[in-house]
Design a protein around this motif. Sequence first.
Motif, mmCIF file in Angstrom:
data_model
loop_
_atom_site.group_PDB
_atom_site.id
_atom_site.type_symbol
_atom_site.label_atom_id
_atom_site.label_comp_id
_atom_site.label_asym_id
_atom_site.label_seq_id
_atom_site.Cartn_x
_atom_site.Cartn_y
_atom_site.Cartn_z
ATOM 1 N N UNK A 218 0.004 0.405 4.336
ATOM 2 C CA UNK A 218 0.612 1.061 3.167
ATOM 3 C C UNK A 218 1.161 2.454 3.454
ATOM 4 N N UNK A 219 0.652 3.103 4.491
ATOM 5 C CA UNK A 219 1.099 4.453 4.820
ATOM 6 C C UNK A 219 2.019 4.482 6.036
ATOM 7 N N UNK A 220 2.486 3.329 6.475
ATOM 8 C CA UNK A 220 3.336 3.259 7.659
ATOM 9 C C UNK A 220 2.737 2.344 8.705
ATOM 10 N N UNK B 78 -2.982 0.048 8.305
ATOM 11 C CA UNK B 78 -3.697 -0.897 7.453
ATOM 12 C C UNK B 78 -5.194 -0.876 7.691
ATOM 13 N N UNK B 79 -5.937 -1.338 6.722
ATOM 14 C CA UNK B 79 -7.398 -1.395 6.805
ATOM 15 C C UNK B 79 -7.800 -2.834 7.145
ATOM 16 N N UNK B 80 -8.175 -3.064 8.383
ATOM 17 C CA UNK B 80 -8.490 -4.419 8.838
ATOM 18 C C UNK B 80 -9.669 -5.004 8.080
ATOM 19 N N UNK B 81 -10.754 -4.254 7.948
ATOM 20 C CA UNK B 81 -11.939 -4.771 7.281
ATOM 21 C C UNK B 81 -11.689 -5.026 5.800
ATOM 22 N N UNK B 82 -10.887 -4.192 5.180
ATOM 23 C CA UNK B 82 -10.574 -4.391 3.770
ATOM 24 C C UNK B 82 -9.803 -5.691 3.571
ATOM 25 N N UNK B 83 -8.816 -5.925 4.414
ATOM 26 C CA UNK B 83 -8.020 -7.145 4.292
ATOM 27 C C UNK B 83 -8.809 -8.383 4.691
ATOM 28 N N UNK B 84 -9.778 -8.208 5.573
ATOM 29 C CA UNK B 84 -10.587 -9.339 6.007
ATOM 30 C C UNK B 84 -11.657 -9.694 4.975
ATOM 31 N N UNK B 85 -12.288 -8.678 4.389
ATOM 32 C CA UNK B 85 -13.452 -8.905 3.528
ATOM 33 C C UNK B 85 -13.179 -8.700 2.049
ATOM 34 N N UNK B 86 -12.058 -8.073 1.708
ATOM 35 C CA UNK B 86 -11.832 -7.687 0.322
ATOM 36 C C UNK B 86 -11.280 -8.765 -0.582
ATOM 37 N N UNK B 87 -10.801 -9.866 -0.026
ATOM 38 C CA UNK B 87 -10.207 -10.915 -0.857
ATOM 39 C C UNK B 87 -10.666 -12.292 -0.449
ATOM 40 N N UNK C 32 1.754 -7.493 1.758
ATOM 41 C CA UNK C 32 2.398 -6.234 2.147
ATOM 42 C C UNK C 32 3.550 -5.861 1.223
ATOM 43 N N UNK C 33 4.413 -6.839 0.914
ATOM 44 C CA UNK C 33 5.682 -6.520 0.266
ATOM 45 C C UNK C 33 5.752 -6.860 -1.216
ATOM 46 N N UNK D 207 -1.162 -8.390 10.995
ATOM 47 C CA UNK D 207 0.082 -7.981 10.335
ATOM 48 C C UNK D 207 -0.173 -6.958 9.236
ATOM 49 N N UNK D 208 -1.235 -7.121 8.469
ATOM 50 C CA UNK D 208 -1.526 -6.137 7.417
ATOM 51 C C UNK D 208 -1.996 -4.809 7.995
#
Length: 321
Positions: free
Chosen positions: A227-229, A233-242, A279-280, A221-222
Motif C-alpha cells: 500500500x505504501x509502494x 506489504x505486510x506478509x503476515x497480515x495477508x497470510x493470516x488476516x483473511x 491490491x487494486x 505479490x501483496x
Amino acid sequence: MKAGNNQTCAGSGPYLRAERTTRQVMLEVCISLVPALMGTVYFFGIRALSLTALSAAVCVLTEYCWQKAAKKPVTAFDFSAVVTGMLLAFNMPVTVPPWALAAAGVFSILAVKQMFGGIGNNFVNPALMGRLLVMVAWPSAVMQYAAPRTADAMSSATILGTVKSGTDTGYSYFQMLIGEVPGAMGETSKLLLLAGFVYLCWRGIVNAEAALTYIATVTVLTFVFGPQGLFTGDILLNLLGGGLILGGCYMLTDYVFVSRKGRLLYAVTAGILTAAIRIFSVYPEGICFGILTANCLAGLLSMLYTKHVYGTEKTGRKERK
C-alpha cells in the motif's frame, strides 16, 4: 474439493484407478475440517455448529431430492454434499440468516453441481458460488462479522477490510493465527485449518504443492505491491488476516488438472487474480473471485501446455535405434 471414484467408466480408453472411493475421500475431508469447526464453535458459540449442520443437511437433502426426481443414481450420502455444506458455512459469518445459508446450499448443489452432471463435472467450486449468490442477492447477510466470543456484529469487514479502510486492526498476528478475530466462521483459525490440511496431506488426499503455490503467489505479490509502494506489504497480515489459508487448502481444486505443470499454472493464475483484487480493488479479500475466475479459465489454461497421452511416447524422447 472434487474427486472421482473407483468405479469403471463406460466406454473404452485407459483409466487411472485408485483404491479410495469418493465416499472415503470426502469422509477424510470432513474429518480434516473438524478441528476448524471446533475452533469456530469456541470463538463464535453453538450457533456456528447449528449453521454448519444446517448447511450440510440442506446440501445433502437437495442432492437426494434432485437425484430421486431425475431418476439418477443416488450419491447424496457419499459425503461430497456434506463437504460442500461445511465449506459453504465456513465462508459465511456467524451472523448469516439461516434462510440465506439454506438458499445458498440449494443453489450450490442444484445449479452449480447437479446441473452439470454431479461431482467431478462442476466447472466452479459449489461452495464459493453459494457465497457469491448471497453476496450478490443479500450483501448485508455476509458483511456483518461478529467479534470472537461475543454476539455483537461489527460494522467493519474482516481484518483485511479494517486495514483497507486505513484503521488499525487491534489484533496481533498470534490472534490471527489461532482465530481470535472477526471473520467468516471457518477462516478465522488458521492454525486449526493447517492442522486439518496436514492430515489431508498425510493421508494423500490433496496436493500440497498447488495449495502452497497459490498461497505463496498471493503473499509475494501483496508484499511487492504494498500500500505504501514497492516491497511495503505486510506478509503476515495477508497470510493470516483473511481467508487465504482456507481458500488455498480447501477451496482451490487440485483435481482440475492431472499434470503437475497444469496444477501449478492453475494455482499461480488463481494467486495472481486474488492478489490483484486485494491490491487494486476496494474489495479487501479476493479469495472468492480469484478462485472462481481461475475455475472458469481452467479450459483456456489447459491449452497452454502439452498434455501427455497415456500409452504414447513422450514428446522429445529420442527414438531408439
